[in-house]
Design an enzyme around this catalytic site. Structure first.
Site, short mmCIF file in Angstrom:
data_model
loop_
_atom_site.label_atom_id
_atom_site.label_comp_id
_atom_site.label_asym_id
_atom_site.label_seq_id
_atom_site.Cartn_x
_atom_site.Cartn_y
_atom_site.Cartn_z
N LYS A 74 0.38 14.56 1.69
CA LYS A 74 -0.85 14.97 1.30
C LYS A 74 -1.01 16.50 0.94
O LYS A 74 -1.83 16.82 0.17
CB LYS A 74 -1.87 14.31 1.83
CG LYS A 74 -2.08 12.93 1.97
CD LYS A 74 -3.13 12.36 3.01
CE LYS A 74 -3.37 10.72 3.17
NZ LYS A 74 -3.76 10.10 2.00
N THR B 3 -8.38 6.71 -2.32
CA THR B 3 -9.60 6.12 -3.01
C THR B 3 -10.62 7.24 -2.71
O THR B 3 -11.93 7.45 -3.38
CB THR B 3 -10.04 5.13 -2.05
OG1 THR B 3 -9.74 5.17 -0.70
CG2 THR B 3 -9.48 3.96 -2.55
N LYS C 168 -9.15 14.08 4.14
CA LYS C 168 -8.38 12.80 4.29
C LYS C 168 -7.31 13.08 5.26
O LYS C 168 -7.35 14.04 6.02
CB LYS C 168 -7.25 12.80 2.98
CG LYS C 168 -6.78 13.93 2.56
CD LYS C 168 -5.93 13.91 1.33
CE LYS C 168 -6.80 13.95 0.04
NZ LYS C 168 -6.76 12.55 -0.74
N ARG C 169 -6.73 11.73 5.64
CA ARG C 169 -5.72 12.19 6.80
C ARG C 169 -4.66 13.30 6.77
O ARG C 169 -4.50 13.54 5.52
CB ARG C 169 -4.72 10.60 7.04
CG ARG C 169 -5.68 9.72 7.78
CD ARG C 169 -6.23 9.96 9.06
NE ARG C 169 -5.17 10.06 10.17
CZ ARG C 169 -4.97 9.08 10.88
NH1 ARG C 169 -5.88 7.80 11.09
NH2 ARG C 169 -4.15 8.95 11.82
N LYS D 83 -14.28 8.61 -4.87
CA LYS D 83 -15.66 8.99 -4.16
C LYS D 83 -16.17 10.12 -4.63
O LYS D 83 -17.08 10.36 -4.96
CB LYS D 83 -15.48 8.92 -2.53
CG LYS D 83 -15.09 7.81 -2.04
CD LYS D 83 -14.83 7.86 -0.64
CE LYS D 83 -13.80 6.74 -0.03
NZ LYS D 83 -13.40 7.17 1.22
N HIS E 42 0.65 -1.27 0.03
CA HIS E 42 0.02 -0.06 -0.05
C HIS E 42 0.82 1.22 0.25
O HIS E 42 0.33 2.50 0.07
CB HIS E 42 -0.86 -0.10 1.26
CG HIS E 42 -2.04 -0.81 1.06
ND1 HIS E 42 -3.32 -0.43 0.44
CD2 HIS E 42 -2.37 -2.01 1.67
CE1 HIS E 42 -4.27 -1.23 0.54
NE2 HIS E 42 -3.67 -2.34 1.24
C1 PLP Z 1 -12.06 7.20 1.53
C2 PLP Z 1 -11.49 7.70 3.00
C3 PLP Z 1 -10.25 7.86 3.17
C4 PLP Z 1 -9.34 7.69 2.15
O1 PLP Z 1 -9.14 9.24 1.51
P1 PLP Z 1 -7.85 9.49 0.67
O2 PLP Z 1 -8.16 10.81 0.09
O3 PLP Z 1 -7.83 8.39 -0.65
O4 PLP Z 1 -6.31 9.46 1.31
C5 PLP Z 1 -10.08 8.35 4.61
N1 PLP Z 1 -10.82 8.42 5.59
C6 PLP Z 1 -12.08 8.18 5.24
C7 PLP Z 1 -13.18 8.39 6.39
C8 PLP Z 1 -12.49 7.68 4.08
O5 PLP Z 1 -13.96 7.54 3.78
#
Ligand code: PLP
Length: 804
Positions: A550, A652, A544-545, A656, A356
């Site tokens: 990032k 991911t 995101k985190r 979304k 990952h």
């Molecule tokens: C999808 C998701 C992530 C991953 O987000 P990235 O932008 O791909 O880092 C992190 N936290 C939550 C709650 C998510 O639904």
């Protein structure tokens, strides 16, 4: 069964009386939610049993997805949707005078994950069941999920997430399926009839009790199982050993020490910390999971171990569960009496590994001493794997000690988990094309040269059932109206929308749905942050985190730049924008926490400047989690995917957003690249350094952020505003950020700043053209089908697990 309204209503009232002895008028929302949960459970129990029996009868190959994280979020609505009962049940509840949306809100998120990796595992479970595949999850039932984030004076504060306090209607404890897991002790070697026996002694034995959660496929008969293990004290140890000696307090202390194993999820995302308890967690659930799989296998196939790779596939989510390799070896050899070669052949045809990340700080390696002391027999097996692997390497690269040293499983005082995974599995996959290429050509180049056939790519995906059908019901309905509902089972059918992206009526309707979703989001922001944001403004979202790679910093510096420009030129013609941030920082990640404080400080400064509220607002959403993501994605218009190129394995969140019609502003990183190919360059806004350029700078130097900072006045002004008293915070508050940007700028924030600002100007321009923007948005939705996890799971099933 309860699909019709009348029988459902009756069952609901009866269950309410049976469980709580209450009438509808007396019942709390919590109780009504519990009732609903119980009804779903009972209704699917039969199917669950049937599913299991069918698999056993037909001897279907079973896949087990081992993951230390499953970030499920809420289950009620998704279960109802997948059962196909949602509309009826909601209507029936309405007739009873019950507001379904309130019940939905009662359910706590099952937040047993940090971010993308844990959410991927949850999306995969949904797709496995919805494709009717026998694929199950194996993990830990943490008593405390990922911490709850509170903002206090702009700083993150962490609170324990006691998600089980009201019980969990979805789980079933299966005490009869408990197994024992052993830690510590010594291994005595004994020779008997020419065979070495390994006898593990003086170990500490604990009990692993499974809690099963049914995973319901979309309108099919498939119900799979997510099995989460909980650590308990072996009764003998607790009851006799201590009590009989009158050592009551010691006994209780011991009980706490054992339960600590499944007490809490480690809150680190993309970082590894060599904590002993973490290694205990890993072996605990791996050993329990393997024992339960082998028990099932023996029930079906007795001792025909050669059938194992044909009947069982084990996928390990990152290196966290990689101890499945030595654990499977241990049981096959020590308990089932197989020889090394046979056990190794079986193991290496059963296990496959998903990588990952390539961030160095995330690579797991355990100090030998710690490993050996905690898992003496497993360590012996790992050592043997290492020796045989190094010998094989010697055969291929005679005399190349350095290469063999670099590739060894045990070296420099550590057990290297990724190397163990590479040596002991039959497939290794990356999670987006660029990521897999980087693994092959850089990070794992020598392994790729040695085992080219093992490497494969499986670009991540998300379940469109949760992220579109559930999260954005109005858009889902519109899509079904115009292209039919085939997209629900075959998400690539969303392509049918492509010929319609210029249709004015469709554009208007999609825009109106987006507007309603934004209004809902604006109400939430007002309720939770007390900030009134304008739903007519462009919603630009980065959730995101929080992590340096990032680059939330790049985003907030650009926001500051916009504000500074407004101060210069109060009539500046900007498309009104609301910048929305959200995300948790690991509690010990100092820089990430500073970034949260910075975003909140900039937000305070800007939101309090009434002069520009009509054009610029900033909001940080507290406690980003799955249920909040379901609210945000449908309301987003711009998706910020701005990681330093080469650093984000896939992402991911990007998928979304796209599926909900947001336009991506992003770097050529992770799955952004494939999203760009799917929608075409006209329907995405790329900017910044490529991964190759980034790599070139790392290798050859040639980038000085200090020089850049001093040579670009616009950039200097923004960066200086961090430390010159401009912001409402202590002068030293952001000096760490200032220094890291101007001294090393490891993540090329300053380097990408101007290209990013230009890309944002392009977004501003595009948004002014309603038809152009809607066309882009609809094109993104139309092309999002290939980012459904159904596609991803079909690829795993066909090319790794041998299922299709
Ligand atoms: C999808 C998701 C992530 C991953 O987000 P990235 O932008 O791909 O880092 C992190 N936290 C939550 C709650 C998510 O639904």
């Amino acid at each position: 069964m309860l699909a019709d309204k009348e029988s459902f209503k009756q069952a609901f009232l009866e269950k309410l009386a049976a469980l709580f002895g209450k009438t509808l008028e007396e019942a709390t929302e919590q109780e009504k939610y519990q009732v609903l949960g119980h009804l779903v459970r009972e209704a699917i129990y039969q199917r669950w049993v049937e599913s299991k029996r069918r698999h056993a009868q037909q001897q279907t190959k079973q896949v087990y997805y081992f993951s230390l994280e499953f970030m499920l979020g809420r289950l009620l609505s998704n279960n109802l949707i997948n059962l196909g009962w949602q509309e009826n049940w909601q209507a029936a509840l309405q007739e009873l005078g019950v507001d379904y949306s309130l019940l939905e809100e009662v359910e706590p998120d099952a937040g047993l994950g940090n971010g993308g990796l844990g959410r991927l595992a949850a999306c995969f479970l949904d797709s496995l069941a919805s494709l009717g595949l026998a694929g199950h999850g194996c993990g830990i039932r943490y008593k405390y999920g990922l911490f709850e984030q509170k903002l206090v004076n702009g700083y993150q504060v962490e609170l324990p997430e006691n998600w089980l306090k009201e019980g969990n209607v979805w789980e079933t404890r299966r005490a009869d399926k408990a197994v024992k897991v052993r830690f510590g002790g010594q291994v005595r070697v004994e020779e008997k009839q020419g065979r070495l026996n390994f006898i593990h002694e003086n170990y500490e034995e604990i009990i692993a009790v499974p809690y099963d959660i049914p995973i319901i496929g979309y309108r099919n008969d498939c119900v799979n199982t997510l099995r989460l293990w909980s650590a308990e004290v072996a009764r003998t140890e607790f009851d006799f050993a201590c009590f009989s000696r009158g050592e009551y307090l010691k006994a209780v202390e011991y009980k706490y020490a054992v339960e600590a194993i499944s007490q809490v999820l480690y809150p680190d995302d993309n970082t590894y910390k060599g904590r002993e308890l973490r290694l205990k967690q890993q072996y605990f659930f791996v050993s329990a999971g393997i024992q339960s799989i082998l028990r099932y296998f023996k029930k079906c196939y007795a001792n025909q171990w050669h059938l194992l790779p044909e009947k069982i596939a084990i996928q390990v989510n990152d290196t966290h569960p990689v101890l499945v390799i030595p654990e499977l070896m241990r049981i096959l050899m020590d308990e089932e009496g197989l020889g090394w070669d046979e056990a190794w052949d079986i193991t290496t045809r059963t296990v496959s590994y998903t990588n990952h990340t390539i961030l160095a700080e995330a690579l797991e390696k355990w100090p030998i001493e710690l490993f050996k002391q905690l898992l003496p027999r497993i360590y012996m097996i790992v050592e043997e794997i290492n020796e045989r692997f190094c010998r094989a390497l010697w055969g291929r690269y005679p005399g190349d000690w350095e290469r063999i040293h670099r590739m060894a499983v045990v070296a420099d005082g550590y057990v290297k988990m990724a190397h163990l995974a590479l040596a002991g599995s039959y497939r290794v996959n990356g999670v987006a094309r660029i990521h897999t290429e980087i693994l092959k050509t850089r990070e794992m180049r020598e392994f790729y040269e040695y085992f080219p056939e093992k490497f494969t790519n499986k670009t991540n995906g998300i379940t469109h059932r949760r992220w579109l059908l559930k999260a954005n019901p109005q858009l889902a309905e519109l899509l079904t109206e115009v292209i039919g509902d085939s997209w629900i089972r075959e998400p690539e059918e969303l392509k049918r929308l492509l010929p319609l992206v210029d249709n004015r009526d469709l554009q208007e309707r999609a825009a109106s749905i987006k507007r309603q979703n934004k209004e809902r989001m604006a109400r939430f922001i007002y309720q939770h942050c007390g900030l009134k944001v304008d739903p007519a403004s462009l919603f630009d979202v980065q959730v995101k985190r929080i992590h340096a790679y990032k680059r939330q910093l790049l985003n907030i510096l650009h926001v500051l730049d916009l504000y500074l420009r407004l101060l210069d030129e109060p009539n500046l013609d900007l498309v009104p924008r609301t910048f929305i941030f959200g995300g948790k920082a690991a509690p010990s990640y100092y820089m990430a926490k500073s970034i949260i404080k910075l975003i909140n400080t900039v937000a305070e400064k800007i939101n309090n400047d009434r002069r520009f509220n009509d054009r610029l607002q900033v909001c940080f959403l507290e406690n980003y989690r799955v249920s909040l993501a379901e609210l945000v994605m449908p309301a987003a218009e711009v998706s910020e995917q701005i990681s330093t190129a080469g650093k984000e394995a896939s992402g991911t969140g990007n998928m979304k957003f796209m599926m909900n019609g947001a336009i991506t502003i992003g770097t050529r990183d992770g799955a952004n690249i494939e999203i760009g190919e799917a929608v075409g360059e006209d329907n995405i806004v790329f900017f910044g350094l490529t991964a190759d350029r980034v790599m070139h700078y790392y290798e050859h130097g040639g980038y000085s952020s200090w020089y850049l900072y001093n040579s670009l006045p616009r950039l200097k002004r923004v960066v200086d505003s961090l430390i010159n008293g401009f912001l409402p915070a202590a002068r030293e508050e952001f000096s760490n950020i200032y220094s890291s940007l101007t001294h090393s700028d490891e993540f090329f924030v300053l380097k990408d700043f101007l290209p990013y600002a230009e890309a944002q100007a392009k977004i501003d321009n595009l948004y002014r053209d309603f038809q152009r923007w809607q066309r882009m948005s609809l094109t993104n939705i139309a092309c999002s089908g290939r980012f459904s996890s159904d596609r991803t799971i079909r690829e795993y099933a066909g090319e790794i697990w041998g299922l299709l």
